[in-house]
Design a protein around this motif. Structure first.
Motif, PDB file in Angstrom:
ATOM      1  N   LYS A   1      38.152 -44.725 -17.181  1.00 20.30           N
ATOM      2  CA  LYS A   1      37.937 -43.279 -17.067  1.00 20.30           C
ATOM      3  C   LYS A   1      38.347 -42.561 -18.347  1.00 20.30           C
ATOM      4  CE  LYS A   1      38.533 -42.974 -12.041  1.00 20.30           C
ATOM      5  NZ  LYS A   1      39.418 -42.482 -10.944  1.00 20.30           N
ATOM      6  N   LEU A   2      39.458 -42.999 -18.939  1.00 16.54           N
ATOM      7  CA  LEU A   2      39.946 -42.370 -20.165  1.00 16.54           C
ATOM      8  C   LEU A   2      38.969 -42.605 -21.315  1.00 16.54           C
ATOM      9  CD1 LEU A   2      42.385 -40.706 -21.130  1.00 16.54           C
ATOM     10  CD2 LEU A   2      43.472 -42.851 -21.813  1.00 16.54           C
ATOM     11  N   LYS A   3      38.481 -43.839 -21.439  1.00 21.41           N
ATOM     12  CA  LYS A   3      37.510 -44.138 -22.492  1.00 21.41           C
ATOM     13  C   LYS A   3      36.201 -43.394 -22.277  1.00 21.41           C
ATOM     14  CE  LYS A   3      39.308 -48.711 -23.675  1.00 21.41           C
ATOM     15  NZ  LYS A   3      39.034 -50.156 -23.724  1.00 21.41           N
ATOM     16  N   ASP A   4      35.745 -43.352 -21.024  1.00 18.15           N
ATOM     17  CA  ASP A   4      34.509 -42.633 -20.726  1.00 18.15           C
ATOM     18  C   ASP A   4      34.646 -41.143 -21.048  1.00 18.15           C
ATOM     19  OD1 ASP A   4      33.300 -44.963 -19.883  1.00 18.15           O
ATOM     20  OD2 ASP A   4      33.512 -44.552 -17.735  1.00 18.15           O
ATOM     21  N   ALA A   5      35.823 -40.598 -20.760  1.00 16.81           N
ATOM     22  CA  ALA A   5      36.058 -39.186 -21.084  1.00 16.81           C
ATOM     23  C   ALA A   5      35.995 -38.960 -22.584  1.00 16.81           C
ATOM     24  CB  ALA A   5      37.419 -38.743 -20.534  1.00 16.81           C
ATOM     25  N   GLY A   6      36.456 -39.939 -23.355  1.00 14.01           N
ATOM     26  CA  GLY A   6      36.415 -39.823 -24.809  1.00 14.01           C
ATOM     27  C   GLY A   6      35.013 -39.930 -25.375  1.00 14.01           C
ATOM     28  N   LEU A   7      34.155 -40.725 -24.730  1.00 15.69           N
ATOM     29  CA  LEU A   7      32.792 -40.902 -25.227  1.00 15.69           C
ATOM     30  C   LEU A   7      32.012 -39.594 -25.250  1.00 15.69           C
ATOM     31  CD1 LEU A   7      31.780 -44.284 -23.557  1.00 15.69           C
ATOM     32  CD2 LEU A   7      32.131 -43.841 -25.988  1.00 15.69           C
ATOM     33  N   LYS A   8      32.383 -38.678 -24.385  1.00 10.06           N
ATOM     34  CA  LYS A   8      31.731 -37.361 -24.340  1.00 10.06           C
ATOM     35  C   LYS A   8      31.839 -36.646 -25.685  1.00 10.06           C
ATOM     36  CE  LYS A   8      32.289 -32.847 -22.090  1.00 10.06           C
ATOM     37  NZ  LYS A   8      33.023 -32.086 -21.047  1.00 10.06           N
TER      38      LYS A   8
ATOM     39  N   LYS B   1      42.085 -32.969 -23.424  1.00 10.60           N
ATOM     40  CA  LYS B   1      40.900 -32.929 -22.565  1.00 10.60           C
ATOM     41  C   LYS B   1      40.569 -34.305 -21.990  1.00 10.60           C
ATOM     42  CE  LYS B   1      38.679 -28.736 -24.283  1.00 10.60           C
ATOM     43  NZ  LYS B   1      37.507 -28.148 -24.981  1.00 10.60           N
ATOM     44  N   MET B   2      40.810 -35.372 -22.748  1.00 11.12           N
ATOM     45  CA  MET B   2      40.560 -36.718 -22.221  1.00 11.12           C
ATOM     46  C   MET B   2      41.472 -37.010 -21.039  1.00 11.12           C
ATOM     47  SD  MET B   2      39.893 -38.969 -25.705  1.00 11.12           S
ATOM     48  CE  MET B   2      39.940 -40.569 -24.838  1.00 11.12           C
ATOM     49  N   TYR B   3      42.763 -36.731 -21.176  1.00 10.83           N
ATOM     50  CA  TYR B   3      43.700 -36.988 -20.082  1.00 10.83           C
ATOM     51  C   TYR B   3      43.429 -36.088 -18.881  1.00 10.83           C
ATOM     52  CZ  TYR B   3      46.867 -40.573 -21.749  1.00 10.83           C
ATOM     53  OH  TYR B   3      47.403 -41.786 -22.123  1.00 10.83           O
ATOM     54  N   LYS B   4      43.084 -34.845 -19.132  1.00 12.88           N
ATOM     55  CA  LYS B   4      42.805 -33.908 -18.043  1.00 12.88           C
ATOM     56  C   LYS B   4      41.557 -34.328 -17.285  1.00 12.88           C
ATOM     57  CE  LYS B   4      42.731 -30.048 -15.610  1.00 12.88           C
ATOM     58  NZ  LYS B   4      43.638 -29.846 -14.454  1.00 12.88           N
ATOM     59  N   SER B   5      40.489 -34.636 -17.999  1.00 11.96           N
ATOM     60  CA  SER B   5      39.223 -35.000 -17.383  1.00 11.96           C
ATOM     61  C   SER B   5      39.297 -36.334 -16.651  1.00 11.96           C
ATOM     62  CB  SER B   5      38.124 -35.056 -18.453  1.00 11.96           C
ATOM     63  OG  SER B   5      36.914 -35.529 -17.913  1.00 11.96           O
ATOM     64  N   ALA B   6      39.926 -37.322 -17.290  1.00 14.92           N
ATOM     65  CA  ALA B   6      39.936 -38.679 -16.731  1.00 14.92           C
ATOM     66  C   ALA B   6      40.962 -38.863 -15.627  1.00 14.92           C
ATOM     67  CB  ALA B   6      40.200 -39.693 -17.839  1.00 14.92           C
ATOM     68  N   LEU B   7      42.156 -38.297 -15.818  1.00 11.41           N
ATOM     69  CA  LEU B   7      43.275 -38.601 -14.927  1.00 11.41           C
ATOM     70  C   LEU B   7      43.847 -37.372 -14.227  1.00 11.41           C
ATOM     71  CD1 LEU B   7      45.114 -41.108 -17.296  1.00 11.41           C
ATOM     72  CD2 LEU B   7      43.417 -41.622 -15.535  1.00 11.41           C
ATOM     73  N   GLY B   8      43.319 -36.209 -14.537  1.00 13.65           N
ATOM     74  CA  GLY B   8      43.836 -34.988 -13.918  1.00 13.65           C
ATOM     75  C   GLY B   8      45.224 -34.626 -14.397  1.00 13.65           C
ATOM     76  N   ILE B   9      45.612 -35.132 -15.579  1.00 16.60           N
ATOM     77  CA  ILE B   9      46.955 -34.907 -16.124  1.00 16.60           C
ATOM     78  C   ILE B   9      46.884 -33.910 -17.270  1.00 16.60           C
ATOM     79  CG2 ILE B   9      48.889 -35.994 -17.343  1.00 16.60           C
ATOM     80  CD1 ILE B   9      48.206 -38.584 -15.839  1.00 16.60           C
TER      81      ILE B   9
END
Length: 196
Positions: free
Chosen positions: A104-111, A136-144
Motif C-alpha cells: 500500500k505504501l509503495k502504491d501510494a508513492g507510485l501516484k 501523503k504516502m503514509y496518510k493515503s496508504a496507512l491512515g497515519i
C-alpha cells in the motif's frame, strides 16, 4: 516490474549501516542547497530533506521528491547530504510493516512518480516536495498522519536566509495561509522513534 525495482542503480552499501534499515523507515539529512539553510532557519531544525527507505533487488534506495519524484540509491543519497550524516525514524507501532502495508505504501508513492518538485510548497498533488511526499504516502496508504500540517506563517520567517528565499520564490505575495508540512514536523512526530 515497478519503479521500485527498475529505478535503482547498483550500489555497494558496505559503508552504510544497512542492517539497521527497515522497509518504510523515514530517512533525514541536511542538504547543501541555499534552500536548506532557509528551511533550517524557519523550522529550527538541522534536517531539511527526507525520503522513505525501501529494499529491492538486494539494494536499499530512498524514494524522494527532488527534481522529479524518484528512487535514489541509498549510498548516493547519503553522500549527497552535508557531512554524509543522516537520521532514521521508524513507527513505534507497528515497528515492522507487513507485506500488505508495504504494498500500500509503495502504491501510494507510485501516484507521485515523476512529479516535479514543488519549490512553492503548495499542498496540491501537481507538484510535490519531500516532506509532503512522505506525509501523503503514509496518510493515503496507512491512515497515519506523521505530524500536523501547519501554515507558512507558523514558521520563523525572520532570518535573512528565509526572507531572501521567500522574496525569491513569491515576490511580495507570500502565501502565509498555505498548508504545509515540514521535515521537522515529521521528525518530531510522537508516532516515530529514532533508530539507533
Amino acid at each position: 516490474m515497478t519503479v521500485f525495482a527498475t529505478a535503482l542503480t547498483l550500489c555497494s552499501c558496505a559503508n552504510t549501516q544497512s542492517n539497521q534499515f527497515h522497509d518504510g523507515d523515514i530517512i533525514f539529512q541536511t542538504s547543501k542547497s541555499s534552500q536548506s539553510q532557509a528551511i533550517q532557519a524557519a523550522t529550527h531544525s538541522k534536517y531539511s530533506h527526507m525520503g522513505i527507505l525501501f529494499h529491492t533487488a538486494n539494494n536499499w534506495f530512498v524514494y524522494e521528491a527532488v527534481g522529479p519524484v524518484k528512487s535514489t540509491a541509498v549510498k548516493e543519497w547519503i553522500e549527497r547530504g552535508r557531512g554524509q550524516h543522516y537520521a532514521i525514524m521508524r513507527l513505534k507501532e507497528p515497528q515492522t510493516l507487513d507485506a500488505s502495508q508495504l504494498k500500500k505504501l509503495k502504491d501510494a508513492g507510485l501516484k507521485y512518480q515523476g512529479k516535479p518538485y514543488d519549490q512553492f510548497f503548495g499542498w496540491s498533488d501537481h507538484r510535490i516536495y519531500c516532506s509532503e511526499l512522505v506525509w501523503k504516502m503514509y496518510k493515503s496508504a496507512l491512515g497515519i498522519e506523521l505530524g500536523r500540517p501547519s501554515t507558512l506563517e507558523s514558521f520563523d520567517l525572520s532570518a535573512p536566509a528565509v526572507k531572501l528565499k521567500l522574496k525569491e520564490r513569491y515576490g511580495n505575495n507570500v502565501p502565509l495561509k498555505e498548508q504545509t508540512i515540514s521535515p521537522s514536523a515529521i521528525y518530531n512526530c510522537k508516532l516515530l522513534y529514532t533508530v539507533d
